[in-house]
Scaffold this motif. Structure first.
Motif, short mmCIF file in Angstrom:
data_model
loop_
_atom_site.label_atom_id
_atom_site.label_comp_id
_atom_site.label_asym_id
_atom_site.label_seq_id
_atom_site.Cartn_x
_atom_site.Cartn_y
_atom_site.Cartn_z
N ARG A 158 -23.63 -15.01 0.82
CA ARG A 158 -24.22 -13.69 1.02
C ARG A 158 -24.24 -13.32 2.50
NH1 ARG A 158 -26.92 -11.46 -3.31
NH2 ARG A 158 -27.27 -12.83 -5.10
N GLN A 159 -24.53 -14.32 3.34
CA GLN A 159 -24.54 -14.08 4.78
C GLN A 159 -23.15 -13.69 5.27
OE1 GLN A 159 -25.71 -17.48 7.08
NE2 GLN A 159 -25.91 -16.33 8.99
N LEU A 160 -22.12 -14.35 4.71
CA LEU A 160 -20.75 -14.01 5.08
C LEU A 160 -20.44 -12.56 4.75
CD1 LEU A 160 -17.91 -14.81 6.04
CD2 LEU A 160 -17.44 -15.58 3.70
N LEU A 161 -20.85 -12.11 3.58
CA LEU A 161 -20.62 -10.71 3.20
C LEU A 161 -21.24 -9.77 4.21
CD1 LEU A 161 -21.28 -10.74 -0.67
CD2 LEU A 161 -19.07 -10.48 0.47
N ASP A 162 -22.47 -10.08 4.61
CA ASP A 162 -23.18 -9.20 5.53
C ASP A 162 -22.58 -9.19 6.93
OD1 ASP A 162 -24.91 -8.48 3.52
OD2 ASP A 162 -26.42 -10.00 4.05
N THR A 163 -21.83 -10.23 7.28
CA THR A 163 -21.23 -10.29 8.62
C THR A 163 -19.78 -9.79 8.61
OG1 THR A 163 -20.60 -12.62 8.23
CG2 THR A 163 -22.70 -12.20 9.36
N VAL B 242 -13.81 -11.28 -3.12
CA VAL B 242 -12.77 -10.26 -3.16
C VAL B 242 -12.97 -9.32 -1.99
CG1 VAL B 242 -11.68 -8.45 -4.54
CG2 VAL B 242 -12.71 -10.43 -5.68
N ALA B 243 -11.93 -9.14 -1.19
CA ALA B 243 -12.01 -8.30 0.00
C ALA B 243 -10.91 -7.25 -0.01
CB ALA B 243 -11.90 -9.17 1.26
N TYR B 244 -11.22 -6.07 0.55
CA TYR B 244 -10.29 -4.95 0.57
C TYR B 244 -9.93 -4.64 2.02
CZ TYR B 244 -11.61 -4.06 -4.31
OH TYR B 244 -11.82 -4.17 -5.66
N MET C 117 -16.99 -8.31 -1.99
CA MET C 117 -17.97 -8.64 -3.03
C MET C 117 -17.65 -10.00 -3.62
SD MET C 117 -16.64 -5.95 -5.92
CE MET C 117 -14.87 -5.70 -6.14
N VAL C 118 -18.60 -10.54 -4.36
CA VAL C 118 -18.41 -11.79 -5.07
C VAL C 118 -18.45 -11.49 -6.56
CG1 VAL C 118 -19.32 -14.09 -5.53
CG2 VAL C 118 -19.46 -13.14 -3.22
N LEU C 119 -17.41 -11.94 -7.28
CA LEU C 119 -17.29 -11.73 -8.72
C LEU C 119 -17.30 -13.07 -9.44
CD1 LEU C 119 -14.29 -9.20 -8.86
CD2 LEU C 119 -16.73 -8.65 -8.70
N ASN D 101 -21.35 -6.16 -0.13
CA ASN D 101 -21.81 -5.66 1.17
C ASN D 101 -21.78 -4.13 1.18
OD1 ASN D 101 -19.10 -5.03 1.56
ND2 ASN D 101 -18.77 -6.54 3.18
N ARG D 102 -22.23 -3.59 2.29
CA ARG D 102 -22.34 -2.13 2.40
C ARG D 102 -20.98 -1.46 2.24
NH1 ARG D 102 -25.95 1.31 5.36
NH2 ARG D 102 -26.90 -0.52 6.35
N GLY D 103 -19.92 -2.08 2.76
CA GLY D 103 -18.61 -1.46 2.70
C GLY D 103 -18.09 -1.27 1.29
#
Length: 283
Positions: A113-118, A257-259, A125-127, A137-139
């Protein structure tokens, strides 16, 4: 409609046999009228070097134990793609029954979760394997939807793709994206036929969406892979983004998963604008 109960092996073989052009399989035109598309059972038997009766018993579910050489021969005869070949071996009974795999844990590790926020410049997101959204995350909320405003049961990418009009309208090519979703879900159903939450998801979508019902019956399968998706976003306009998928070693049923967008491209500029816009919106 359960995801993978009953004779899934037979249903998959029938669907792939019906989908294969006889000419592509190397068969000459014998002049006989074909009542149904695809290969006849005797043609598949000939190509796989097995008896017609064996094909009949496989398709009717009267034979479930299949040797690996026979599965390889069937996969070759049907010209199966790598994902389809994997699925064939998954749904066939080729080894002593293993205990059912328990659904993965829903909790996300605090460090993940910390990684997402940074990652402020990367929507992520994590699926889990059912595509339930476990963390974000916000993005990604700005790009796709505000997952925090949804009930936990509604935070599923495939469910949103079919049943949420706003989410559906984001896709530049919704039919293609939706069919990919069905193929991914079908692959997971074959790997984990005892997942009751997955069964419930398939049942709901089958009842509520005729396209899902039709595509699910087509038995197309696809595993995770790198791909690009194009969105028509109400704030940022058109974006073509690369979708990167990373396994989570500590939670094998989860993936990050990252975009991302190609640097210097119009999509990169549009994504940057969207992320700056979302940063000004209070949580």
């Amino acid at each position: 409609m359960a995801p993978s109960t009953g004779n899934e092996l037979g249903a998959f073989l029938r669907s792939r046999r019906a989908a294969l052009d006889p000419h592509r399989a190397g068969l000459p035109d014998d002049g006989r009228l074909r009542r149904v598309p695809g290969l006849r059972r005797e043609e598949l038997a000939q190509l796989a070097h097995v008896s017609v009766d064996y094909i009949v018993r496989l398709e009717q579910g009267r034979t479930r134990r299949v040797s690996r050489p026979v599965l390889d021969a069937l996969a070759d005869a049907l010209r199966l793609a790598p994902d389809e070949r994997d699925y064939l071996f998954t749904v066939a009974d080729v080894a002593p029954g293993a205990p059912a795999r328990r659904p993965g844990r829903a909790e996300v590790a605090p460090r993940l979760r910390q990684l997402l926020d940074t990652m402020p410049d990367v929507p992520a997101m994590v699926l889990n394997r059912r595509t339930d959204v476990l963390a974000w995350n916000r993005g990604i909320a700005a790009l796709l939807t505000d997952f925090g405003a949804l009930r936990p049961a509604e935070r599923n990418l495939i469910r949103l793709t079919f049943l949420d009009e706003a989410f559906r309208s984001l896709y530049a090519d919704w039919p293609r994206a939706a069919r990919e979703c069905v193929a991914v879900l079908r692959m997971e159903a074959g790997r984990n036929p005892h997942d009751s939450a997955l069964s419930a998801l398939v049942g709901e979508l089958s009842v509520r969406d005729p396209d899902f019902r039709t595509w699910w019956a087509g038995h197309e399968v696809r595993g995770p892979r790198q791909l690009a998706k194009t969105y028509h976003h109400p704030v940022a306009g058109t974006l073509t983004l690369d979708v990167q998928q990373f396994s989570v070693d500590t939670h094998p049923d989860q993936q990050l998963v990252a975009y991302t967008a190609e640097p210097g491209s119009p999509s990169h500029e549009a994504l940057g604008f969207l992320l700056r816009w979302s940063a000004r919106i209070p949580d």
